[in-house]
Design an enzyme around this catalytic site. Structure first.
Site, PDB file in Angstrom:
ATOM      1  N   GLU A 174      -2.711  17.830 -11.251  1.00 27.42           N
ATOM      2  CA  GLU A 174      -2.998  18.277 -12.614  1.00 27.42           C
ATOM      3  C   GLU A 174      -4.466  18.620 -12.834  1.00 27.42           C
ATOM      4  O   GLU A 174      -5.117  18.128 -13.745  1.00 27.42           O
ATOM      5  CB  GLU A 174      -2.516  17.238 -13.645  1.00 27.42           C
ATOM      6  CG  GLU A 174      -2.404  17.848 -15.033  1.00 27.42           C
ATOM      7  CD  GLU A 174      -1.629  16.994 -16.036  1.00 27.42           C
ATOM      8  OE1 GLU A 174      -0.642  16.345 -15.641  1.00 27.42           O
ATOM      9  OE2 GLU A 174      -2.008  17.011 -17.211  1.00 27.42           O
ATOM     10  N   HIS A 193      11.167  10.727 -26.903  1.00 23.33           N
ATOM     11  CA  HIS A 193      10.108  11.611 -26.397  1.00 23.33           C
ATOM     12  C   HIS A 193      10.478  13.094 -26.589  1.00 23.33           C
ATOM     13  O   HIS A 193       9.688  13.878 -27.113  1.00 23.33           O
ATOM     14  CB  HIS A 193       9.844  11.289 -24.931  1.00 23.33           C
ATOM     15  CG  HIS A 193       8.897  12.219 -24.254  1.00 23.33           C
ATOM     16  ND1 HIS A 193       7.539  12.203 -24.492  1.00 23.33           N
ATOM     17  CD2 HIS A 193       9.098  13.217 -23.361  1.00 23.33           C
ATOM     18  CE1 HIS A 193       6.955  13.139 -23.767  1.00 23.33           C
ATOM     19  NE2 HIS A 193       7.875  13.775 -23.071  1.00 23.33           N
ATOM     20  N   ASN A 222       2.528  20.251 -20.371  1.00 25.63           N
ATOM     21  CA  ASN A 222       2.269  19.470 -21.585  1.00 25.63           C
ATOM     22  C   ASN A 222       2.451  20.296 -22.853  1.00 25.63           C
ATOM     23  O   ASN A 222       2.077  19.846 -23.941  1.00 25.63           O
ATOM     24  CB  ASN A 222       0.860  18.884 -21.558  1.00 25.63           C
ATOM     25  CG  ASN A 222       0.692  17.880 -20.445  1.00 25.63           C
ATOM     26  OD1 ASN A 222       1.648  17.207 -20.059  1.00 25.63           O
ATOM     27  ND2 ASN A 222      -0.500  17.789 -19.895  1.00 25.63           N
ATOM     28  N   ARG A 234      -0.712  22.593 -13.877  1.00 23.47           N
ATOM     29  CA  ARG A 234       0.257  21.526 -14.182  1.00 23.47           C
ATOM     30  C   ARG A 234       0.153  21.104 -15.649  1.00 23.47           C
ATOM     31  O   ARG A 234       1.118  20.618 -16.230  1.00 23.47           O
ATOM     32  CB  ARG A 234       0.071  20.332 -13.238  1.00 23.47           C
ATOM     33  CG  ARG A 234       1.143  19.274 -13.418  1.00 23.47           C
ATOM     34  CD  ARG A 234       1.328  18.340 -12.249  1.00 23.47           C
ATOM     35  NE  ARG A 234       2.350  17.346 -12.557  1.00 23.47           N
ATOM     36  CZ  ARG A 234       2.759  16.412 -11.733  1.00 23.47           C
ATOM     37  NH1 ARG A 234       2.245  16.339 -10.515  1.00 23.47           N
ATOM     38  NH2 ARG A 234       3.684  15.559 -12.097  1.00 23.47           N
ATOM     39  N   LYS A 294       9.525  23.319 -12.519  1.00 25.66           N
ATOM     40  CA  LYS A 294       8.649  22.147 -12.391  1.00 25.66           C
ATOM     41  C   LYS A 294       8.127  22.008 -10.962  1.00 25.66           C
ATOM     42  O   LYS A 294       6.939  21.749 -10.752  1.00 25.66           O
ATOM     43  CB  LYS A 294       9.378  20.876 -12.828  1.00 25.66           C
ATOM     44  CG  LYS A 294       8.567  19.612 -12.513  1.00 25.66           C
ATOM     45  CD  LYS A 294       8.339  18.687 -13.671  1.00 25.66           C
ATOM     46  CE  LYS A 294       7.232  17.684 -13.324  1.00 25.66           C
ATOM     47  NZ  LYS A 294       7.329  16.436 -14.076  1.00 25.66           N
ATOM     48  N   LYS A 331       4.481  11.522 -10.400  1.00 21.83           N
ATOM     49  CA  LYS A 331       3.741  10.659 -11.330  1.00 21.83           C
ATOM     50  C   LYS A 331       4.540   9.383 -11.523  1.00 21.83           C
ATOM     51  O   LYS A 331       5.699   9.435 -11.946  1.00 21.83           O
ATOM     52  CB  LYS A 331       3.546  11.347 -12.675  1.00 21.83           C
ATOM     53  CG  LYS A 331       2.475  12.412 -12.679  1.00 21.83           C
ATOM     54  CD  LYS A 331       2.204  12.827 -14.119  1.00 21.83           C
ATOM     55  CE  LYS A 331       1.231  13.980 -14.191  1.00 21.83           C
ATOM     56  NZ  LYS A 331       1.054  14.439 -15.590  1.00 21.83           N
ATOM     57  N   HIS A 341       3.294  18.718 -26.137  1.00 24.70           N
ATOM     58  CA  HIS A 341       3.116  17.281 -25.941  1.00 24.70           C
ATOM     59  C   HIS A 341       1.919  16.699 -26.688  1.00 24.70           C
ATOM     60  O   HIS A 341       1.913  15.506 -26.982  1.00 24.70           O
ATOM     61  CB  HIS A 341       3.012  16.954 -24.451  1.00 24.70           C
ATOM     62  CG  HIS A 341       4.338  16.939 -23.754  1.00 24.70           C
ATOM     63  ND1 HIS A 341       5.192  18.018 -23.742  1.00 24.70           N
ATOM     64  CD2 HIS A 341       4.983  15.954 -23.054  1.00 24.70           C
ATOM     65  CE1 HIS A 341       6.278  17.710 -23.060  1.00 24.70           C
ATOM     66  NE2 HIS A 341       6.178  16.459 -22.631  1.00 24.70           N
ATOM     67  N   HIS A 371       2.921  13.928 -28.972  1.00 19.80           N
ATOM     68  CA  HIS A 371       2.346  12.607 -28.724  1.00 19.80           C
ATOM     69  C   HIS A 371       1.975  11.921 -30.042  1.00 19.80           C
ATOM     70  O   HIS A 371       2.206  10.728 -30.234  1.00 19.80           O
ATOM     71  CB  HIS A 371       1.107  12.776 -27.837  1.00 19.80           C
ATOM     72  CG  HIS A 371       0.409  11.497 -27.504  1.00 19.80           C
ATOM     73  ND1 HIS A 371       0.884  10.639 -26.539  1.00 19.80           N
ATOM     74  CD2 HIS A 371      -0.713  10.929 -28.008  1.00 19.80           C
ATOM     75  CE1 HIS A 371       0.076   9.597 -26.474  1.00 19.80           C
ATOM     76  NE2 HIS A 371      -0.895   9.740 -27.348  1.00 19.80           N
ATOM     77  N   ARG A 399       0.803  -1.238   0.000  1.00 20.68           N
ATOM     78  CA  ARG A 399       0.000   0.000   0.000  1.00 20.68           C
ATOM     79  C   ARG A 399       0.829   1.276   0.000  1.00 20.68           C
ATOM     80  O   ARG A 399       0.312   2.359   0.296  1.00 20.68           O
ATOM     81  CB  ARG A 399      -0.989   0.033   1.163  1.00 20.68           C
ATOM     82  CG  ARG A 399      -1.970  -1.119   1.102  1.00 20.68           C
ATOM     83  CD  ARG A 399      -3.084  -0.991   2.084  1.00 20.68           C
ATOM     84  NE  ARG A 399      -3.884  -2.200   2.036  1.00 20.68           N
ATOM     85  CZ  ARG A 399      -3.566  -3.329   2.669  1.00 20.68           C
ATOM     86  NH1 ARG A 399      -2.500  -3.387   3.445  1.00 20.68           N
ATOM     87  NH2 ARG A 399      -4.318  -4.389   2.543  1.00 20.68           N
ATOM     88  N   GLU A 404      12.941  19.329 -22.835  1.00 19.43           N
ATOM     89  CA  GLU A 404      12.117  19.671 -21.663  1.00 19.43           C
ATOM     90  C   GLU A 404      12.657  20.934 -20.972  1.00 19.43           C
ATOM     91  O   GLU A 404      11.900  21.717 -20.413  1.00 19.43           O
ATOM     92  CB  GLU A 404      12.048  18.501 -20.675  1.00 19.43           C
ATOM     93  CG  GLU A 404      11.588  17.172 -21.277  1.00 19.43           C
ATOM     94  CD  GLU A 404      10.081  17.071 -21.551  1.00 19.43           C
ATOM     95  OE1 GLU A 404       9.334  18.046 -21.310  1.00 19.43           O
ATOM     96  OE2 GLU A 404       9.658  15.985 -22.020  1.00 19.43           O
TER      97      GLU A 404
END
Ligand code: NAD
Ligand code: ZN
Length: 361
Positions: free
Chosen positions: A238, A266, A246, A242, A228, A144, A249, A253, A122, A186
């Site tokens: 988010e 990426h 992106n 946040r 960040k 994340k 992105h 993507h 957990r 980035e």
């Protein structure tokens, strides 16, 4: 030498980010977190042979025990099988709720080992030791974690903040140059969405950054992490700002999906995506074309692509609308209100088509 310290302000779950050189050789703060605990150092088949032993040497004198767990390098390790294998090794070594996971590697290891920590009994503590530039400026901060599903990237995961982030610039010397450049995408993104002066500084420092100059790198990592960390502290889950991270992105993507994961890194896809997102901002009347030129120049200086592959525009739209960041089918775009200031908006399909068609080649 002493690291620079930034704090991610999340109340009781606040944590420090260390940026500096030689942080895997002597590090009292890192040792304090590991003290008396069973520690699982999770790394990949490229990074473990380079730095696994060093981290083990650092922690073994204070830890109850140290086990090293190695997964194959590459995105495909962000999967159930590797997650299960990590938990298997942890249980075999009798790790428990008081144990610690150390994620030693790039974003793949950070996401995978972070999720292994989030889901083990957990949730147990973990420390991020990012070793790629992308991980040092982006993925190691923010909590994340997760793995991929055959139906989509990062589809299974959890928010789980680390206890500490140890960003040692020295390890970047062994990073392949293409991966270094991808991480710079980035860095450029952080400047574009939050700090124009920083973006200009990064562009000016580009030769030093590409040559792995430790001072230039430390400066960039620190500012990027500060941006960040600030965004994450303001919006951990988010719900709002946040999403600005992106930038580039949604378009990027589409490039990643269309090419098949791994063909484009990426950061490379994000670079081409940022050019499109900047152009969209210009066409929406939110940013002067001269700002876009500054951004494009920075991307080119990093040796990153400014053009996306020549596929039918329809394909791009299809890849974008299946993006999980899309809200009810219509992609939401992060745009710039001038360099250094981001916002989200929806845009007309016709305009989006025009933007995409302009930047293929
Ligand atoms: P990666 O972890 O695959 O690392 C890139 C390559 O460099 C790998 O082959 C790795 O073994 C190697 N490597 C790493 N450090 C090295 C070093 N110091 N010396 C030599 N080789 C080294 O990829 P990445 O670009 O670091 O991360 C990409 C992953 O990060 C993706 O899975 C992406 O989804 C994830 N990500 C997560 C977040 C987040 O917020 N959690 C944000 C951005 C990206
Ligand atoms: Zn990214």
């Amino acid at each position: 030498s002493d690291p620079q310290i930034l704090t991610v302000d999340l109340g009781a779950r606040s944590y420090d980010i260390q940026v500096g050189h030689g942080l895997l050789e002597a590090n009292p703060a890192f040792q304090a977190v590991a003290k008396g605990r069973s520690v699982a150092i999770v790394s990949d088949s490229n990074v473990d042979p380079l730095y696994g032993h060093q981290v083990e040497l650092l922690l073994a004198p204070v830890a109850h025990q140290v086990v090293r767990i190695v997964v194959p390098a590459g995105e495909s390790s962000k999967c159930w099988e590797q997650l299960d294998a990590i938990h298997d090794r942890m249980l075999e070594a009798h790790l428990d709720r008081k144990s610690l996971v150390v994620a030693l590697g790039g974003g793949v290891v950070g996401d995978l080992a972070g999720f292994a920590a989030a889901s083990f009994q957990r949730g147990i503590d973990f420390v991020q030791v990012p070793t790629s530039l992308l991980a040092q400026v982006d993925s190691s901060v923010g909590g994340k974690t997760g793995i991929n599903h055959r139906r989509g990237k990062n589809m299974v995961g959890a928010f789980h903040q680390p206890r500490l982030v140890v960003a040692d610039t020295g390890v970047l010397r062994t990073l392949p140059p293409r991966e270094l450049a991808a991480g710079l995408a980035e860095v450029i993104k952080h400047g574009a969405i939050a700090d124009r002066t920083y973006l200009e500084q990064v562009a000016a420092d580009m030769p030093a950054l590409l040559a792995c100059d430790p001072d230039a790198l430390a400066r960039a990592i620190l500012v990027s992490m500060r941006i960040k960390a600030g965004v994450v502290a303001a919006d951990e889950r988010e719900a709002g700002v946040r999403a600005h991270l992106n930038f580039g992105h949604t378009f990027g993507h589409a490039v990643e999906v269309g090419a098949g994961y791994g063909k484009w890194l990426h950061g490379e896809a994000v670079a081409a995506g940022m050019v499109m997102a900047a152009d969209l901002s210009v066409r929406l009347g939110r940013m002067p074309a001269t700002d876009m030129a500054v951004l494009v120049q920075a991307i080119e200086a990093a040796g990153l692509p400014v053009k996306a592959p020549q596929w039918p525009v329809d394909d791009y739209l299809r890849y974008m609308s299946i993006d999980k960041k899309a809200d009810r089918g219509t992609p939401v775009f992060v745009v710039l209100d001038g360099l250094g200031k981001a916002a989200t908006t929806r845009a007309d399909e016709a305009l989006v088509r025009e933007v995409i068609a302009t930047h293929l080649g």
